[in-house]
Design a protein around this motif. Structure first.
Motif, mmCIF file in Angstrom:
data_model
loop_
_atom_site.group_PDB
_atom_site.id
_atom_site.type_symbol
_atom_site.label_atom_id
_atom_site.label_comp_id
_atom_site.label_asym_id
_atom_site.label_seq_id
_atom_site.Cartn_x
_atom_site.Cartn_y
_atom_site.Cartn_z
ATOM 1 N N VAL A 1 0.884 -1.363 -0.171
ATOM 2 C CA VAL A 1 -0.287 -0.119 0.277
ATOM 3 C C VAL A 1 1.022 1.203 -0.066
ATOM 4 C CG1 VAL A 1 -1.740 1.175 1.449
ATOM 5 C CG2 VAL A 1 -2.085 -0.711 1.162
ATOM 6 N N LYS A 2 1.887 1.929 0.420
ATOM 7 C CA LYS A 2 2.428 2.333 0.582
ATOM 8 C C LYS A 2 3.449 2.596 -0.321
ATOM 9 C CE LYS A 2 6.834 -0.385 2.371
ATOM 10 N NZ LYS A 2 7.547 0.011 1.706
ATOM 11 N N ASP A 3 3.465 2.126 -1.660
ATOM 12 C CA ASP A 3 4.065 1.883 -2.510
ATOM 13 C C ASP A 3 3.564 2.805 -3.542
ATOM 14 O OD1 ASP A 3 6.877 1.409 -1.133
ATOM 15 O OD2 ASP A 3 6.647 -0.531 -1.739
ATOM 16 N N LYS A 4 2.136 2.294 -4.289
ATOM 17 C CA LYS A 4 0.981 2.594 -4.668
ATOM 18 C C LYS A 4 0.747 4.287 -4.779
ATOM 19 C CE LYS A 4 -2.097 -1.480 -3.634
ATOM 20 N NZ LYS A 4 -3.324 -1.924 -3.273
ATOM 21 N N LYS A 5 0.364 4.397 -6.296
ATOM 22 C CA LYS A 5 1.001 5.535 -6.802
ATOM 23 C C LYS A 5 -0.743 5.523 -7.247
ATOM 24 C CE LYS A 5 5.932 6.543 -7.647
ATOM 25 N NZ LYS A 5 6.757 7.590 -8.481
ATOM 26 N N VAL A 6 -1.811 7.045 -6.872
ATOM 27 C CA VAL A 6 -2.942 6.890 -6.864
ATOM 28 C C VAL A 6 -3.119 8.337 -7.347
ATOM 29 C CG1 VAL A 6 -4.782 6.944 -6.636
ATOM 30 C CG2 VAL A 6 -3.764 5.337 -5.654
ATOM 31 N N ALA A 7 -3.813 8.612 -8.656
ATOM 32 C CA ALA A 7 -3.632 10.141 -9.681
ATOM 33 C C ALA A 7 -5.130 10.031 -9.255
ATOM 34 C CB ALA A 7 -3.103 9.526 -11.174
ATOM 35 N N ILE A 8 -6.055 11.181 -8.645
ATOM 36 C CA ILE A 8 -6.798 11.744 -8.256
ATOM 37 C C ILE A 8 -7.098 12.952 -9.716
ATOM 38 C CG2 ILE A 8 -9.285 12.725 -6.916
ATOM 39 C CD1 ILE A 8 -7.584 11.577 -4.806
ATOM 40 N N THR A 9 -7.929 12.875 -10.512
ATOM 41 C CA THR A 9 -8.693 13.504 -11.361
ATOM 42 C C THR A 9 -9.652 14.400 -10.689
ATOM 43 O OG1 THR A 9 -6.769 12.885 -13.015
ATOM 44 C CG2 THR A 9 -9.451 13.898 -13.913
ATOM 45 N N VAL A 10 -9.721 16.097 -10.919
ATOM 46 C CA VAL A 10 -11.000 16.756 -10.685
ATOM 47 C C VAL A 10 -11.023 17.246 -11.885
ATOM 48 C CG1 VAL A 10 -10.213 17.278 -8.494
ATOM 49 C CG2 VAL A 10 -9.272 18.772 -10.023
ATOM 50 N N PHE A 11 -13.065 17.690 -12.368
ATOM 51 C CA PHE A 11 -13.181 18.446 -13.049
ATOM 52 C C PHE A 11 -13.631 20.054 -13.252
ATOM 53 C CE2 PHE A 11 -14.473 13.743 -12.973
ATOM 54 C CZ PHE A 11 -13.315 13.439 -14.055
ATOM 55 N N SER A 12 -13.771 20.649 -14.368
ATOM 56 C CA SER A 12 -14.718 21.846 -14.298
ATOM 57 C C SER A 12 -15.845 21.532 -14.779
ATOM 58 C CB SER A 12 -14.101 23.170 -14.918
ATOM 59 O OG SER A 12 -14.376 23.009 -16.044
ATOM 60 N N PHE A 13 -17.210 21.402 -13.467
ATOM 61 C CA PHE A 13 -18.558 20.792 -14.001
ATOM 62 C C PHE A 13 -19.557 22.471 -14.318
ATOM 63 C CE2 PHE A 13 -22.896 18.928 -14.152
ATOM 64 C CZ PHE A 13 -22.839 17.754 -14.752
ATOM 65 N N PRO A 14 -20.034 22.035 -14.881
ATOM 66 C CA PRO A 14 -20.441 21.604 -17.025
ATOM 67 C C PRO A 14 -19.092 22.155 -17.014
ATOM 68 C CG PRO A 14 -22.090 22.818 -16.410
ATOM 69 C CD PRO A 14 -21.306 23.322 -15.005
ATOM 70 N N PRO A 15 -18.877 21.222 -17.952
ATOM 71 C CA PRO A 15 -17.874 20.819 -18.637
ATOM 72 C C PRO A 15 -17.074 22.340 -19.298
ATOM 73 C CG PRO A 15 -18.424 18.644 -19.556
ATOM 74 C CD PRO A 15 -19.595 19.937 -18.510
ATOM 75 N N ASP A 16 -15.911 22.453 -19.298
ATOM 76 C CA ASP A 16 -15.487 24.208 -20.158
ATOM 77 C C ASP A 16 -16.445 25.064 -18.927
ATOM 78 O OD1 ASP A 16 -13.546 22.773 -21.143
ATOM 79 O OD2 ASP A 16 -15.188 22.819 -23.029
ATOM 80 N N LYS A 17 -17.786 24.648 -17.857
ATOM 81 C CA LYS A 17 -18.193 26.064 -17.474
ATOM 82 C C LYS A 17 -17.983 26.738 -16.246
ATOM 83 C CE LYS A 17 -21.837 25.597 -21.545
ATOM 84 N NZ LYS A 17 -20.987 26.762 -22.581
ATOM 85 N N GLY A 18 -18.254 25.538 -16.048
ATOM 86 C CA GLY A 18 -17.937 25.951 -14.431
ATOM 87 C C GLY A 18 -16.747 25.620 -13.241
ATOM 88 N N ASN A 19 -16.287 26.000 -12.320
ATOM 89 C CA ASN A 19 -15.096 26.486 -11.605
ATOM 90 C C ASN A 19 -14.332 25.186 -11.335
ATOM 91 O OD1 ASN A 19 -16.392 28.636 -11.069
ATOM 92 N ND2 ASN A 19 -16.529 28.236 -9.278
ATOM 93 N N VAL A 20 -13.186 25.337 -11.614
ATOM 94 C CA VAL A 20 -12.409 23.351 -11.176
ATOM 95 C C VAL A 20 -12.763 23.184 -10.548
ATOM 96 C CG1 VAL A 20 -10.094 22.667 -11.031
ATOM 97 C CG2 VAL A 20 -10.013 24.797 -13.181
ATOM 98 N N GLY A 21 -12.539 21.485 -9.998
ATOM 99 C CA GLY A 21 -13.048 21.643 -8.682
ATOM 100 C C GLY A 21 -14.770 20.796 -8.923
#
Length: 674
Positions: free
Chosen positions: A85-105
C-alpha cells in the motif's frame, strides 16, 4: 469467492473484423446487449475486444494489439493486489462541471474537495504515502488551485509538471495525429508557449490533477460528432503524465463527470484508434459517479474502462415559497377563514392582483384586471382561489437537491427524512405497499387520485386537503426517524417498528400519533407495511460504503454491482458505493412505472379531449430517450404501451409513433397502428 475484478473480454461474433473496424458504433447492438450489458449486471467491466471473425472463412482471428491492451490492463489490476500500500501511486483527477463552464473541482451534486480530503485521510489511515496533508479543506483547495473560483484558463492553477515538446512526442505515440486539428505542440491550451503544463499538486504518492478542457470552448459537442476531431495536445499530455511520468497504479476520476469518456471513438468495443482507449492506456480507472445517473456512467464504463463507484445525491426537499409567492400563500390562508364574510371578495381581489404580479396569469385562468370578484358567487370565488392555490402548491412542492454530498460522510437524520418522505409518497404495488398519502386518504373515505385531480382542477377544499396530507406525511416520517436518531443528529442503529411495546399503551406508534396530531386517524395496521419498508430504506440511506468501495478498488478487489437510478423510485440503488449498471432489459417496465404511465396517458387524453371539443387524438408520437427509461424503469415505454391500449372511454385506438433519438437525429420504426 475470488474477489477480483471481472474483466469482460469480448470476441466480435455478430460482425466481421472489418465491419467492426469500419463501424462508428463498434460492437453490434445485439452483441452489446448479450455480451456487455448482461455481464454488467454481474459487475463486469472493460469490454475489450480480443478477436474478430474473418469475413471469408468465418474463423475467429485473434487481434494482437487488443490482446496486448487486455493483458496489460489485467496485469495492472493484478498488481494492485500484490503491491504494498505504501508504494502505490494514485492519480486523483478533478474536473470543471459543467464541462468548460464551471469552476475547477466541481461535479454534479458533490463536494469535490471536501470528499477528496476525506479520501486522503482514509488512505493515510490505510498506510498510503500521502505526504503532509493540509490541515483543512480550504488549505487543500489553496494548494491545488490557489483560488477557490479558479477556472480551467486561470493562471493561478498550480503547475505540477512541465512536459517538454520532445518528451511529449517521445511518450505519446499518436501526438502527430492531433496536429490536424491543433497544429504542432505545445499548442495554445495547457501550455506556456514552450512546454505542456500539467496542473495539479502532488501529496506523496497521490497526485491531484486537473483534467484539461474539451478544447472546443464554444462548441464542446463538436468532439462527439466531427469524425476528424481529437483531444488537444494538453489533454493528451495530462494522461501521458499520469501513466508514464507519475507512474500511477490507478486513476480516480472524481465526480460526475469529466471529458475522457466522451472523446472521439466507437461507442462500444474500442479500437486502438479510439481516443478513450489511447488516453487511459493501461491504468485501472476508478470513477466516482452520481448514483442517479447510470446512463452516463455506462458510457464511462464502456468507453474509458471505468470501474464506477456510485455516490449518494443530496436529499431532495420541497422548493418552498418566497417573496410574492409566499405572500400569495398567506393571502390564500386568510381567505380560507374569511371566505363567507364580507372581506372574502376583497381578499380574492388581492389574491388575483398578487397572482398577476407573480406572472401566474400565464398558467392560471384569472378574472380580468377590471373585474370585481364581489360579483362572483362564493363557489366561483372558491374556484379562482383553488386554481391559484393549486399552482403555488405545485411550485412549492417541486423537489430541489439540498446542498452537496461529501464522500465518506453519511447523511444526517434530517437529510434522511427528506429522502424517506419522497419514498413514502409513492405506491409500490410490486411490494403490496400503499403510499402514506393513499392510506391517509382511505382513512377518511377518499381516493388520493381524486384528491390530486380535484386539486389540479382548482377545487379549494381538496387543494387544502392535499396540503394537509403532505404535512401529515412529513410529520409521520419525522416521527419514524426520530426514534432512531442519536444525540449527534445521525442514525447509527435503526429501531424496529414494534421495539417499544409501551407505544401500544400510549395511543399507538409515534407515526400514528403524529398523524393524529395533524387531524388524521389511521390505524397502525394500515401503515405498518409501509413503515417496515421505510425502516429497510433508512438502513440503506445511512449505510456508507463509498469509501470502502474505493479502498477495495485500490486493492484490486471486486466492487459489488448494483442498479443506478432514482433512489426514490428504487431504494435498491442504496446503499451507494456500488459498481453501477444501467438496467435489466427484462425487468422493465416495472408495475409502478406502468401505473404512473396509465395516469399520465389518461390525463393526456382527457386534456386533448377537453381542448378539442371532445375529440380524442388520432395519432400520438412518443420520443423514447434511453436516459429517461433507465431513470424511471421504463415509464416512457409504459406510456407508449398504455396509449396504444387506450382507455375504454376513448372511441378509437390512436396510432402511436415511437421516435428513438440517434446521434444524427430521430429514427422512426413502423408505427404501432391499430
Amino acid at each position: 469467492k475470488l474477489d477480483r475484478p471481472y474483466l469482460c473480454a469480448v470476441p466480435a461474433t455478430f460482425q466481421t473484423f472489418e465491419e467492426w473496424k469500419d463501424s462508428e458504433l463498434g460492437l453490434h447492438p445485439v452483441q452489446v446487449a448479450l455480451q456487455v450489458a448482461l455481464p454488467e449486471l454481474d459487475g463486469a467491466i472493460e469490454p475489450i475486444i480480443y478477436a474478430g471473425r474473418d469475413g471469408v472463412t468465418g474463423r475467429s482471428i485473434p487481434q494482437a494489439d487488443r490482446i496486448e491492451v487486455l493483458a496489460r490492463r489485467a496485469l495492472k489490476w493484478a498488481s494492485l493486489r500484490r503491491k504494498e500500500v505504501k508504494d502505490k501511486k494514485v492519480a486523483i483527477t478533478v474536473f470543471s462541471f459543467p464541462p468548460d463552464k464551471g469552476n475547477v473541482g466541481t461535479a454534479a451534486y458533490l463536494n469535490v474537495f471536501g470528499s477528496i480530503f476525506e479520501c486522503l485521510k482514509a488512505m493515510k489511515a490505510e498506510g498510503y504515502e500521502v505526504g503532509e496533508l493540509p490541515e483543512s479543506v480550504e488549505d487543500l483547495v489553496d494548494e491545488v488551485l490557489h483560488e477557490k473560483e479558479a477556472r480551467l484558463a486561470s493562471p493561478q492553477l498550480n503547475v505540477e509538471y512541465k512536459m517538454s515538446v520532445s518528451e511529449y512526442k517521445e511518450l505519446t505515440p499518436y501526438a502527430s495525429e492531433l496536429e490536424e486539428n491543433w497544429g504542432p505542440p505545445p499548442g495554445q491550451l495547457n501550455s506556456d508557449g514552450a512546454n505542456l503544463l500539467v496542473y495539479g499538486k502532488r501529496f506523496g504518492n497521490v497526485f491531484i490533477g486537473v483534467q484539461p478542457s474539451f478544447g472546443y470552448e464554444g462548441d464542446p459537442m463538436r468532439l462527439l460528432y466531427a469524425k476528424s476531431a481529437s483531444p488537444h495536445h494538453g489533454f493528451a499530455a495530462y494522461y501521458t503524465y499520469v501513466e508514464k511520468v507519475f507512474g500511477a497504479d490507478a486513476v480516480l476520476h472524481f465526480g460526475t463527470h469529466g471529458s475522457l469518456e466522451f472523446m472521439p471513438g466507437k461507442q462500444v468495443g474500442m479500437s486502438g484508434g479510439c481516443y478513450p482507449d489511447r488516453l487511459i492506456q493501461s491504468t485501472p480507472n476508478l470513477y466516482y459517479y452520481a448514483a442517479n445517473n447510470p446512463s452516463e456512467a455506462t458510457i464511462a464504463k464502456r468507453r474509458s474502462y471505468a470501474n464506477t463507484i456510485s455516490y449518494l445525491t443530496p436529499p431532495a426537499e420541497n422548493a418552498g415559497l418566497y417573496k410574492g409567492l409566499k405572500e400569495l400563500g398567506e393571502l390564500v390562508g386568510s381567505y380560507q377563514g374569511l371566505r363567507e364574510s364580507g372581506r372574502g371578495s376583497t381578499i380574492v381581489n388581492s389574491i388575483v392582483a398578487t397572482a398577476r404580479q407573480c406572472n401566474l396569469d400565464k398558467d392560471v385562468d384569472l378574472p380580468g384586471e377590471e373585474d370585481d370578484t364581489a360579483e362572483l358567487t362564493l363557489e366561483q370565488r372558491d374556484r379562482v382561489v383553488g386554481r391559484v392555490y393549486s399552482k403555488i402548491m405545485e411550485i412549492e412542492s417541486r423537489l430541489l437537491p439540498c446542498g452537496l454530498h461529501t464522500v465518506g460522510v453519511p447523511p444526517t437524520a434530517m437529510e434522511a427524512v427528506a429522502t424517506l418522505v419522497n419514498i413514502a409518497s409513492i405506491d409500490r404495488p410490486e411490494e403490496s405497499i400503499k403510499s402514506l398519502p393513499r392510506s391517509i386518504a382511505e382513512a377518511i373515505g377518499r381516493d388520493i387520485e381524486q384528491i390530486y385531480r380535484n386539486s389540479d382542477n382548482g377545487v379549494l377544499e381538496d387543494a387544502t386537503l392535499r396540503q394537509n396530507i403532505v404535512t401529515a406525511t412529513r410529520a409521520a416520517v419525522q416521527a419514524c426517524v426520530d426514534r432512531s436518531t442519536d444525540a449527534n443528529g445521525r442514525v447509527t442503529e435503526v429501531k424496529s417498528l414494534f421495539d417499544n411495546m409501551a407505544d401500544m399503551f400510549m395511543g399507538g406508534s409515534p407515526m400514528k400519533r403524529a398523524l393524529a396530531d395533524n387531524g388524521f386517524t389511521v390505524s397502525d395496521d394500515a401503515i405498518a407495511p409501509l413503515f417496515k419498508y421505510l425502516e429497510f430504506c433508512l438502513k440503506q440511506v445511512v449505510a456508507d460504503n463509498e469509501m470502502g468501495a474505493l479502498l477495495d478498488g485500490l486493492n484490486g478487489k471486486f466492487i459489488t454491482p448494483g442498479p443506478g437510478g432514482d433512489p426514490i423510485r428504487n431504494p435498491l440503488v442504496l446503499p451507494t458505493g456500488k459498481n453501477m449498471h444501467a438496467l435489466d432489459p427484462q425487468a422493465i417496465p416495472t408495475i409502478a412505472a406502468c401505473d404512473c404511465a396509465k395516469i399520465v396517458v389518461d390525463r393526456l387524453l382527457e386534456r386533448q379531449a377537453a381542448d378539442n371539443d371532445g375529440a380524442y387524438p388520432e395519432s400520438i408520437a412518443f420520443v423514447l430517450w434511453g436516459t429517461d427509461n433507465i431513470k424511471t424503469y421504463g415509464e416512457s415505454l409504459a406510456q407508449a404501451s398504455s396509449a396504444h391500449a387506450a382507455a375504454p372511454s376513448c372511441p378509437c385506438t390512436p396510432t402511436v409513433l415511437l421516435l428513438t433519438p440517434t446521434r444524427t437525429g430521430m429514427r422512426a420504426p413502423p408505427p404501432l397502428a391499430c
